[in-house]
Design a protein around this motif. Sequence first.
Motif, short mmCIF file in Angstrom:
data_model
loop_
_atom_site.label_atom_id
_atom_site.label_comp_id
_atom_site.label_asym_id
_atom_site.label_seq_id
_atom_site.Cartn_x
_atom_site.Cartn_y
_atom_site.Cartn_z
N MET A 196 -6.50 -39.97 0.23
CA MET A 196 -5.21 -39.40 -0.13
C MET A 196 -4.04 -40.19 0.45
O MET A 196 -2.92 -40.10 -0.05
N ASP A 197 -4.30 -40.97 1.50
CA ASP A 197 -3.24 -41.78 2.10
C ASP A 197 -3.19 -43.21 1.56
O ASP A 197 -2.32 -43.99 1.96
N TYR A 247 -2.20 -41.97 -6.10
CA TYR A 247 -0.90 -41.33 -6.32
C TYR A 247 -0.92 -39.81 -6.45
O TYR A 247 0.12 -39.16 -6.21
N THR A 306 -1.88 -37.03 -4.84
CA THR A 306 -1.44 -36.17 -3.74
C THR A 306 0.05 -36.35 -3.47
O THR A 306 0.79 -35.37 -3.32
N ARG A 307 0.51 -37.60 -3.42
CA ARG A 307 1.93 -37.87 -3.16
C ARG A 307 2.81 -37.26 -4.23
O ARG A 307 3.87 -36.71 -3.94
N THR A 308 2.39 -37.39 -5.50
CA THR A 308 3.25 -36.91 -6.57
C THR A 308 3.33 -35.38 -6.59
O THR A 308 4.40 -34.82 -6.86
N PHE A 364 3.07 -33.46 -3.94
CA PHE A 364 3.99 -33.17 -2.84
C PHE A 364 5.44 -33.32 -3.30
O PHE A 364 6.30 -32.48 -2.99
N ALA A 365 5.72 -34.41 -4.03
CA ALA A 365 7.09 -34.66 -4.49
C ALA A 365 7.58 -33.55 -5.41
O ALA A 365 8.74 -33.13 -5.33
N ARG A 418 8.40 -30.54 -3.27
CA ARG A 418 9.63 -30.73 -2.49
C ARG A 418 10.87 -30.60 -3.39
O ARG A 418 11.87 -29.99 -3.01
N LYS A 476 0.04 -28.93 0.98
CA LYS A 476 1.05 -28.82 -0.09
C LYS A 476 1.55 -27.39 -0.23
O LYS A 476 2.74 -27.15 -0.44
N ASP A 505 6.95 -34.88 -11.62
CA ASP A 505 7.67 -35.80 -10.75
C ASP A 505 8.54 -36.71 -11.60
O ASP A 505 8.44 -36.74 -12.83
#
Length: 317
Positions: free
Chosen positions: A41-42, A47, A49-51, A53-54, A57, A87, A305
Amino acid sequence: MLNVLTELAQHVAKGLRRMPKTLSSMYFYDDIGSRLFQQIMDLPEYYPTRTEFAIFREHGAAIVAALSPADGGEFALVELGAGDGAKTKLLLRELLAAGPGFTYAPVDISAGAMTGLVAALQQELPALRVEPVVEDYATALDQLRTWPGSKAVLFLGSNIGNFGPAERLDFLRQLAAPLAPADRLLVGFDLQKDPRRIRAAYDDAQGVTAAFNLNLLTRLNRELGADFDLAYWQHYTDYSPLNGAVRSFLVSTRAQKVRVATLEETFDFAAWEVIHTENSYKFTMPQIEALATEAGLRVVASFTDAAGDFADVVLAV
């Protein structure tokens, strides 16, 4: 533990007798597999997980409004496969700030993961009411039928993509069955995009995803007394833009025999024969809307996103 091993042994026996041979990705997640997935995930290539999260947010307040009862009454936020809740904490903070009375009901089959999540939530969000449910999805869905009051059900992280088309439709119908008209369902969908980006997300340059896939064989060696020699297996992934399916395989690089002691059975593998271990489907918004309709649901709202890589879709019956 005996029941888990028996279930795993039965699954392996059935899967390795098939043509093509198949094992489920649900067995990736022993302790080592879970740690490897945290590393995945890091990764720069991964992508999803990051998306998501975005999205949370940027659109957290709007998502909370779409999930909350119109009358402002009490409700339960039920999350299937809560994991570490990283998340979801973004939404929980929005809900607490918005002020409606609600209870968070995380669902996970792992008692250990649930204990850690509840402890973290008590420390980070002491005002939050938590009612953990340590069950599999099917049992939790049955319990939802008798859950008092309104509810919003979360199924995040593009996990819906791990189901084949028939299983996906059946699962969404199961999710829809206990929902009242005022209830809501939030599902994460990974969207179709540059095929090269998608494939790279499941075959990273560092080889972490390969280690994650191969760890399944290590688990079978440890828990079922198998004798897979990992030197003669490799990870392979492909992606088809025609049907939106990422498929992952374990490939036997030579003709070999593998003994599984628990099963008292030996399995033959030809050179370059594969074990199919995972599907991960990617979607378009028209496909999501059609799937929802077929499952007896409708799209209430959708949030993406900025790049349009991922969608969190709010559904209702």
